[in-house]
Write a protein that holds these residues in place. Structure first.
Motif, PDB file in Angstrom:
ATOM      1  N   LYS A  27      -0.179  -4.197 -17.933  1.00 37.74           N
ATOM      2  CA  LYS A  27      -1.593  -3.845 -17.804  1.00 37.74           C
ATOM      3  C   LYS A  27      -2.058  -3.838 -16.348  1.00 37.74           C
ATOM      4  O   LYS A  27      -2.847  -2.980 -15.938  1.00 37.74           O
ATOM      5  CB  LYS A  27      -2.428  -4.801 -18.652  1.00 37.74           C
ATOM      6  N   ARG A  28      -1.550  -4.778 -15.557  1.00 37.34           N
ATOM      7  CA  ARG A  28      -1.934  -4.822 -14.140  1.00 37.34           C
ATOM      8  C   ARG A  28      -1.456  -3.567 -13.414  1.00 37.34           C
ATOM      9  O   ARG A  28      -2.222  -2.944 -12.659  1.00 37.34           O
ATOM     10  CB  ARG A  28      -1.349  -6.073 -13.478  1.00 37.34           C
ATOM     11  N   MET A  43      -3.493  -0.400 -14.394  1.00 36.39           N
ATOM     12  CA  MET A  43      -4.798  -0.296 -13.736  1.00 36.39           C
ATOM     13  C   MET A  43      -4.634   0.173 -12.286  1.00 36.39           C
ATOM     14  O   MET A  43      -5.458   0.953 -11.782  1.00 36.39           O
ATOM     15  CB  MET A  43      -5.542  -1.631 -13.793  1.00 36.39           C
ATOM     16  N   GLU A  44      -3.570  -0.250 -11.618  1.00 32.17           N
ATOM     17  CA  GLU A  44      -3.296   0.255 -10.273  1.00 32.17           C
ATOM     18  C   GLU A  44      -3.017   1.760 -10.313  1.00 32.17           C
ATOM     19  O   GLU A  44      -3.477   2.513  -9.457  1.00 32.17           O
ATOM     20  CB  GLU A  44      -2.107  -0.488  -9.665  1.00 32.17           C
ATOM     21  N   ILE A  80      -4.069   3.912 -12.565  1.00 30.28           N
ATOM     22  CA  ILE A  80      -5.305   4.643 -12.886  1.00 30.28           C
ATOM     23  C   ILE A  80      -6.099   4.909 -11.608  1.00 30.28           C
ATOM     24  O   ILE A  80      -6.676   5.992 -11.431  1.00 30.28           O
ATOM     25  CB  ILE A  80      -6.141   3.863 -13.921  1.00 30.28           C
ATOM     26  N   GLU A 101     -12.008   1.992 -17.174  1.00 32.37           N
ATOM     27  CA  GLU A 101     -12.107   0.703 -16.477  1.00 32.37           C
ATOM     28  C   GLU A 101     -11.245  -0.376 -17.113  1.00 32.37           C
ATOM     29  O   GLU A 101     -11.104  -1.463 -16.548  1.00 32.37           O
ATOM     30  CB  GLU A 101     -13.575   0.251 -16.432  1.00 32.37           C
ATOM     31  N   THR A 102     -10.673  -0.089 -18.256  1.00 33.57           N
ATOM     32  CA  THR A 102      -9.792  -1.039 -18.932  1.00 33.57           C
ATOM     33  C   THR A 102      -8.619  -0.290 -19.558  1.00 33.57           C
ATOM     34  O   THR A 102      -8.659   0.945 -19.723  1.00 33.57           O
ATOM     35  CB  THR A 102     -10.532  -1.792 -20.058  1.00 33.57           C
ATOM     36  N   VAL A 103      -7.589  -1.035 -19.913  1.00 35.43           N
ATOM     37  CA  VAL A 103      -6.455  -0.437 -20.599  1.00 35.43           C
ATOM     38  C   VAL A 103      -6.886   0.144 -21.940  1.00 35.43           C
ATOM     39  O   VAL A 103      -6.455   1.238 -22.343  1.00 35.43           O
ATOM     40  CB  VAL A 103      -5.337  -1.481 -20.803  1.00 35.43           C
TER      41      VAL A 103
END
Length: 532
Positions: free
Chosen positions: A35-36, A39-40, A42, A61-63
């Motif tokens: 998930k981390r 987000m990078e 995205i 803004e979220t997975v």
């Protein structure tokens, strides 16, 4: 400090932790990394033309928002930009463009961009595979600097061609034949020269498509005595000694020479769509349990077996993974407007089959991309080996594609184009991937001929030969199967007219043209036999 130096200083525990430490992760820790990094990605994706095309103007803004708002994609969503190598439209600047087969003559190739971060990650995962290939127990491995590595890989621009180039600054490896020479050779030349060098110098490691490894294995096994082998491979003193020693070993067993009579490998790495059927034979030929890995042009190398050789485990930092269960795949086929539901790694169930969906990390191009590969989850964790992550076995390409030994991918478009060019009066049809008595895959085409056609007087073999000509024309890789692998990839069965229509009426269901279920094929054959 590179791996060469660490090996020379015998820092084995540190090396294991650096490259294989992901096998100590819990599933929660695995998902945190996933998930981390997503987000990078995205953030990178939202700042380029390709990303805005796929995700729209509003960045998730979220997975959960990413999975909810970004559609599932296929290569068609990217083709115009990727085939044009539109670097400025990508999330990060590509250093390489890797190539693979797409859909024969309709769309011959796919290209995928590889950024510097992706290449560095790929280097790490492949070194992990080399370590695990020489491991029989957790934390222990026999990989050393200067290993002799038999070159069974396709050169650049194919994915496997990166390997010799990217690991050269980290680990000293002597490829047989040397990389520059191998890249200038044909498939057959590479194999012949590599084996000849291996007889003189020895072989420590071997990596290749499982189908290619089997070709090489059978080539060796077919030579009946040492004099034949010496004449074929050359007469250097070391080679002659190795052949004579191998001949003596094989004579005791009252059989022909096998590769295991000539070499005692430290590790053997194999990959490819038909690996599951080839692995027992490979072990019998080489005397070592192969390490299966999984990779592809779009996802890169994403999974490897462990020292236990009991299932593929995915790397946490290469791609973000989602999985479409078989039930959702079936609904998607019946209703093209249906949007299949995906599951994450921590939501899977043992025994279920899933289609893989990947989102590239580290500046890659693909978002929620349907790779077209199906896996079965063997178990969600393996306490006996201390690996608390899901283990998988590769099943095959998705039902819409027939992949033969990793060499060619036959789609409905490929078949229709061949039909059109052949001008045969073909009516209803379907195609399945099947296996012969040696577990080699082939393309089985069932067809009906139009009633007005005079082709009923033409034999099945003539129709097969006629179609084969056009498949070779439509798909450049198709012709290599027989020449390189000894596989006749096409079998034709002519069904009595109306068989498929009677099947639809009897079961009131849609028949998939590509890889219908085993039940469908059995029932259609029953109806065909009843008509004779």
């Amino acid at each position: 400090m590179n791996l060469d130096r660490k090996l020379k200083e015998k820092r084995y525990e540190e090396i294991w932790q650096e490259y294989c430490g992901f096998l100590d992760l819990t599933i929660d820790e695995f998902m945190d990394i996933q998930k981390r990094l997503l987000m990078e990605q995205i953030g990178l994706y939202g700042n380029c033309e390709l990303g805005r095309r796929i995700m729209g103007d509003h960045l998730p803004e979220t997975v959960e928002a990413f999975r909810r708002t970004v559609p599932l994609t296929t290569y068609d969503n990217y083709a115009d930009l990727l085939l044009a190598k539109a670097e400025n439209a990508m999330p990060s600047k590509p250093l390489l463009w890797i190539q693979t087969t797409w859909e024969g003559g309709t769309n011959p190739i796919k290209l995928a961009p590889y950024t510097e971060s992706m290449i560095q990650c790929h280097k790490g995962t492949f070194i992990t595979c080399m370590i695990l290939a020489t491991s029989r127990k957790r934390g222990e491995f026999s990989l050393r600097s200067g290993e002799k590595f038999l070159y069974g890989m396709a050169p650049l621009p194919y994915l496997t061609g990166i390997v010799p180039h990217m690991i050269s600054d980290e680990l000293t490896v002597h490829f047989l034949p040397p990389t520059k020479e191998a890249e200038a050779m044909s498939f057959g030349q590479r194999n012949k020269v590599g084996m000849k060098m291996g007889l003189s110098q020895g072989v420590d490691l071997f990596f290749g498509l499982s189908s290619v490894i089997m070709v090489i294995s059978r080539l060796l096994a077919e030579k009946k005595n040492s004099s034949e082998k010496t004449g074929f491979w050359g007469r250097s003193p070391r080679a002659t000694f190795r052949l004579l020693r191998g001949w003596l070993r094989s004579r005791k067993q009252k059989r022909g020479i096998l590769p295991k009579d000539l070499w005692q490998l430290k590790g053997l790495i194999c990959a490819g769509t038909d690996t599951a059927s080839f692995k027992p034979q490979i072990e019998a030929y080489w005397g070592i349990r192969p390490l299966e890995i999984f990779g592809g042009t779009e996802p890169t190398c994403i999974a490897s077996e462990t020292w236990a050789r009991d299932g593929l485990v995915f790397f946490p930092d290469v791609c973000f993974y989602e999985f479409i269960p078989r039930s959702e795949m079936d609904r998607d086929f019946q209703d093209p407007d249906y949007i299949p539901r995906t599951y994450l790694m921590d939501e899977l169930r043992a025994g279920e089959e899933y289609e893989l969906v990947i989102s590239s990390l580290k500046g890659g191009a693909f978002a929620r991309y349907r790779v077209g590969d199906v896996f079965r989850c063997l178990r969600v964790k393996n306490p006996e080996q201390g690996v608390m992550l899901p283990h998988f076995t590769y099943v095959d390409r998705d039902p819409h594609v027939i992949d033969i030994s990793g060499f060619t991918r036959i789609s409905e478009k490929t078949i229709l184009k061949a039909f059109e060019l052949s001008r045969l009066q073909i009516g209803e049809w379907f195609a399945v991937k099947d296996f012969d008595e040696q577990d080699r895959s082939f393309f089985h085409l069932y067809l009906e001929l139009h009633e007005e056609s005079n082709s009923y007087a033409v034999s099945r073999e003539i129709i097969k030969d006629h179609l084969a000509i056009y498949f070779r024309y439509v798909d450049a890789d198709y012709k290599d199967l027989k020449a390189l692998l000894g596989i006749d990839p096409l079998v034709v069965t002519i069904l009595p007219g109306g068989t498929i229509k009677r099947y639809r009426l009897k079961f009131n269901r849609k028949l998939r043209r590509m890889n219908p279920s085993h039940f469908d094929v059995i029932e259609i054959n029953k109806l065909a036999n009843d008509s004779l």
